[in-house]
Design an enzyme around this catalytic site. Structure first.
Site, PDB file in Angstrom:
ATOM      1  CG  HIS A   1      41.761  34.242  18.236  1.00  0.00           C
ATOM      2  ND1 HIS A   1      42.597  35.125  17.596  1.00  0.00           N
ATOM      3  CD2 HIS A   1      41.314  33.397  17.266  1.00  0.00           C
ATOM      4  CE1 HIS A   1      42.625  34.852  16.299  1.00  0.00           C
ATOM      5  NE2 HIS A   1      41.852  33.798  16.078  1.00  0.00           N
TER       6      HIS A   1
ATOM      7  CG  ASN B   1       1.441   2.721  25.752  1.00  0.00           C
ATOM      8  OD1 ASN B   1       0.600   3.483  26.191  1.00  0.00           O
ATOM      9  ND2 ASN B   1       2.298   2.065  26.501  1.00  0.00           N
ATOM     10  N   GLY B   2       1.582   4.141  21.542  1.00  0.00           N
ATOM     11  CA  GLY B   2       2.078   4.074  20.168  1.00  0.00           C
ATOM     12  C   GLY B   2       1.362   5.074  19.280  1.00  0.00           C
TER      13      GLY B   2
ATOM     14  CD  GLU C   1      23.882  19.594  24.555  1.00  0.00           C
ATOM     15  OE1 GLU C   1      23.777  20.809  24.752  1.00  0.00           O
ATOM     16  OE2 GLU C   1      23.214  18.756  25.188  1.00  0.00           O
TER      17      GLU C   1
ATOM     18  CD1 TRP D   1       5.040  11.487  25.194  1.00  0.00           C
ATOM     19  CD2 TRP D   1       5.183  12.657  27.088  1.00  0.00           C
ATOM     20  NE1 TRP D   1       5.987  12.457  25.017  1.00  0.00           N
ATOM     21  CE2 TRP D   1       6.103  13.190  26.153  1.00  0.00           C
ATOM     22  CE3 TRP D   1       5.103  13.242  28.348  1.00  0.00           C
ATOM     23  CZ2 TRP D   1       6.928  14.272  26.447  1.00  0.00           C
ATOM     24  CZ3 TRP D   1       5.933  14.319  28.628  1.00  0.00           C
ATOM     25  CH2 TRP D   1       6.832  14.819  27.689  1.00  0.00           C
TER      26      TRP D   1
ATOM     27  CD  GLU E   1      22.827  20.558  31.896  1.00  0.00           C
ATOM     28  OE1 GLU E   1      22.958  19.736  30.975  1.00  0.00           O
ATOM     29  OE2 GLU E   1      21.729  21.051  32.197  1.00  0.00           O
TER      30      GLU E   1
ATOM     31  NE  ARG F   1       5.700   3.252  29.342  1.00  0.00           N
ATOM     32  CZ  ARG F   1       6.420   2.498  28.542  1.00  0.00           C
ATOM     33  NH1 ARG F   1       7.441   1.837  29.000  1.00  0.00           N
ATOM     34  NH2 ARG F   1       6.114   2.390  27.262  1.00  0.00           N
TER      35      ARG F   1
ATOM     36  CE  LYS G   1      23.432  17.753  28.639  1.00  0.00           C
ATOM     37  NZ  LYS G   1      22.674  18.458  27.677  1.00  0.00           N
TER      38      LYS G   1
ATOM     39  CE  LYS H   1      14.064  17.141  31.089  1.00  0.00           C
ATOM     40  NZ  LYS H   1      15.381  17.064  30.451  1.00  0.00           N
TER      41      LYS H   1
ATOM     42  CB  CYS I   1       1.053   6.208  27.074  1.00  0.00           C
ATOM     43  SG  CYS I   1       0.886   7.442  25.782  1.00  0.00           S
TER      44      CYS I   1
END
Ligand code: AGP
Length: 614
Positions: free
Chosen positions: A510, A101-102, A487, A75, A494, A27, A491, A609, A2
């Site tokens: 194959h 925060n935390g 993956e 957040w 993208e 954040r 990446k 996103k 946050c």
């Protein structure tokens, strides 16, 4: 994650605080709030769900006067994003306002204790527990605020950066930190506070970074005083910041993606915090504790997801099948939702989504729910649509992911799936105590091993230069590393727009083998595990056709090193945890190739996103 801002001085606090919040919005951005003490010493607290712009709208007709205040952009970690859960939180008397925060890990125990003393709570947050605790300690012992804060913080287990306002002390803000950063900026007869220097840097370059367990007493017209929890006076070290604003938001990294790649060791710690206990060799996920019967008696698990989250699901399948002996299917949410799948009330559907808003995954969840399945969500964004639509779930707690290419969310998802498999396997007794202990111990070493891989960033950056010419890449892996190959290829596609395909290594012969020539780089995840000998044969097949092999090898490997063109060494780790480590060099490779090609790494073309449309 946050954002915290504080101001005390001669200016109007509101504009400074709101501007600071906007700078910190990267954040966290699910709710925002502000507390100001006006010139009549009244404490005004305003908060709202949504972004800082929603807060600005909300206060349009309100009293926003005053030269002292604190503000927060949230957040969510405890309690969904809502006005009541937004910060600042205030104490029962209305005298104290706190932003935080935390995560206060023992908040449930503290809350129960305070409730027994008759204190009532408005929100579901751990932060409200802390502000109520401070007031309770103060009132029941008749203490000054600083002493009460010191005693209260002694009782707290967890991480915090906090700013505390007391309307009876309209010239003072108390700020404190433990495991969560907090900075005090020193201006000319004024002070600025922030969870990082971003909201401060345009006013002053003189800052003090608080250390763990330190409290700063920030008082108008006085020098900054710093004490520890034992009230020992500390000497604040004033530093000069040299970074510009743009760099600060990205923590000094040139892109959010690189910052997020580097955050992974901390993210995995956050994800495991309070869940994995090596001493008691326990893995505690509240969803498993609360819904044990449903999960243990499942006929099968069906994982639904898209993109990177689907790759995490493929790793989850291997973990759950091998550790829990429960059959698992992994489905693209977009296919699942339209193909009239066979689902019953004995099925458990696991929906994986970083954003929690992906339209196809949400629709798959709704379909499975209608057909009676029990739904378990694995999301990052607290209170998101998918999180709300599920019966239960586990958040990955990796903080906001800003780069469009998902990195830390992937390793967070794999970590949650690992914890889920371990917790279920223990309950089902499909794992021996020895194996369980071994995996839990190795899981705890993952953050340190990730750091070892991240230390190779420079070497990977240099290696990437050679490959910017390529038009195609092949990524190969076997077992747990097959989804890693997928993956890695995703990446690269993208962000660099180079065509790349991931394959199980043995499938190469194959078909894809026809593509191999001197121009074709092949990235092979070739760590020393049960499939080592097999993967050596696959590498030989590529070399026989003059392909270029970039191999991820285990530390100390000599055999593959002698055949491959380039190698990146990976620390050894138990096979089922390898994806958490082997993914990282592939993220870095994609990142550096894209940077070399001058692409917009954080916002690649045509991508969003959160994909909220079909
Ligand atoms: C990952 O790098 C992608 N941007 C994308 O594949 C993403 O993983 C996919 O759209 C799913 O998103 P979600 O996890 O938010 O549901």
């Amino acid at each position: 994650m946050c954002g915290i801002v504080g101001y005390i001085g001669k200016r109007d606090a509101y504009p400074v605080l709101v501007k600071g919040l906007k700078r910190l919005e990267y954040r966290g951005y699910d709710s925002a709030g502000i507390a100001l003490i006006n010139h009549q010493d009244q404490l005004n607290v305003y908060k709202t769900k949504g972004r800082v712009s929603d807060l600005e709208h909300f206060v349009e007709d309100k009293d926003i006067s005053g030269n002292i205040g604190i503000a927060h952009t949230r957040w969510a970690t405890h309690g969904e994003p809502s006005q009541v859960n937004a910060h600042p939180h205030y104490s029962s008397s209305g005298n104290l306002a706190l932003i935080h925060n935390g995560i206060i890990e023992n908040y449930a125990t503290l809350k129960e204790r305070l409730q027994q003393k008759g204190i009532t709570f408005r929100s579901n947050t751990d932060t409200e527990v802390l502000v109520q605790l401070i007031e309770y300690v103060q009132l029941s012992n008749n203490l000054d605020l600083l002493t009460a804060l010191q005693l209260a913080l002694h009782e707290v287990i967890g991480a915090y950066a906090i700013a505390l306002l007391d309307k009876r002390q309209p010239d003072t803000i108390l700020v404190a930190r433990k495991s969560s950063p907090l900075v005090v900026g020193i201006g000319d007869d004024e002070f600025f506070m922030g969870s990082d220097a971003t909201p401060i840097v345009e006013y002053t370059d003189k800052v003090v970074y608080l250390e763990d367990n330190e409290i700063a007493v920030v008082r108008r017209g006085q020098e900054l005083k710093v004490v520890d929890l034992e009230n020992v006076k500390m000497k604040p070290e004033i530093q000069t910041i040299e970074m510009n604003l743009g760099q600060l938001e990205k923590g000094g990294y040139p892109h959010f993606m690189l910052k997020e790649i580097f955050e992974q060791p901390d993210c995995i710690n956050d994800c495991m915090r309070g869940r994995v206990n090596v001493e008691s060799t326990n893995v505690a996920l509240s969803a498993v504790i609360d819904h044990k019967d449903k999960l243990l008696n499942a006929r099968r698990f069906i994982i639904v997801a898209c993109g990177t989250s689907w790759h995490a699901g493929l790793i989850g399948k291997q973990l759950i099948e091998s550790l829990c002996r429960i059959p698992v299917e992994v489905e693209y949410a977009s296919e699942f939702r339209y193909r009239n799948p066979v689902i019953s009330s004995e099925d458990v559907v696991i929906a994986i989504s970083q954003s929690g808003e992906t339209a196809d995954t949400l629709a798959a969840v709704q379909l499975a729910k209608e057909r009676g399945a029990f739904i378990y969500g694995i999301c990052n964004v607290v209170g998101s649509s998918i999180a709300r639509a599920t019966n239960t779930g586990s958040y990955i707690h990796v903080g906001p992911e800003i780069g469009v290419a998902s990195t830390k969310a992937f390793t967070g998802q794999v970590t949650v799936l690992t914890m889920l498999a371990l917790a279920l396997a223990k309950e089902k007794k499909t794992i021996s105590d020895k194996e369980f202990l071994e995996i839990v111990q190795e899981l705890n070493l993952v953050p340190a091993k990730m750091k070892q891989v991240l230390s190779k960033n420079q070497a990977i950056s240099e290696l990437s230069r050679i490959f910017t010419y390529a038009h195609n890449f092949l990524y190969l892996g076997r077992g747990y590393n097959y989804p890693v190959a997928l993956e890695g290829a995703l990446k690269l596609k993208e962000i660099s727009y180079i065509h790349a395909e991931g394959y199980p290594a043995a499938e190469m012969k194959h078909g894809p083998i026809a593509l191999i020539d001197t121009e074709m780089p092949v990235v092979v995840v070739a760590t020393k595990n049960a499939m080592y000998e097999k993967i050596i044969s696959n590498i030989q097949e590529i070399k026989a056709r003059k392909g270029k092999v970039i191999a991820l090898v285990s530390e100390g490997d000599t055999e593959i090193v002698s055949i491959a063109d380039d190698c990146i060494e990976i620390p050894k780790i138990i096979e089922c945890l390898e994806p958490l480590i082997t993914t990282i060099p592939l993220q870095l490779l994609a990142y550096h190739i894209a940077v070399c090609k001058g692409k917009d790494v954080d916002q690649p073309r045509n991508l969003a996103k959160s994909v909220t449309v079909e």
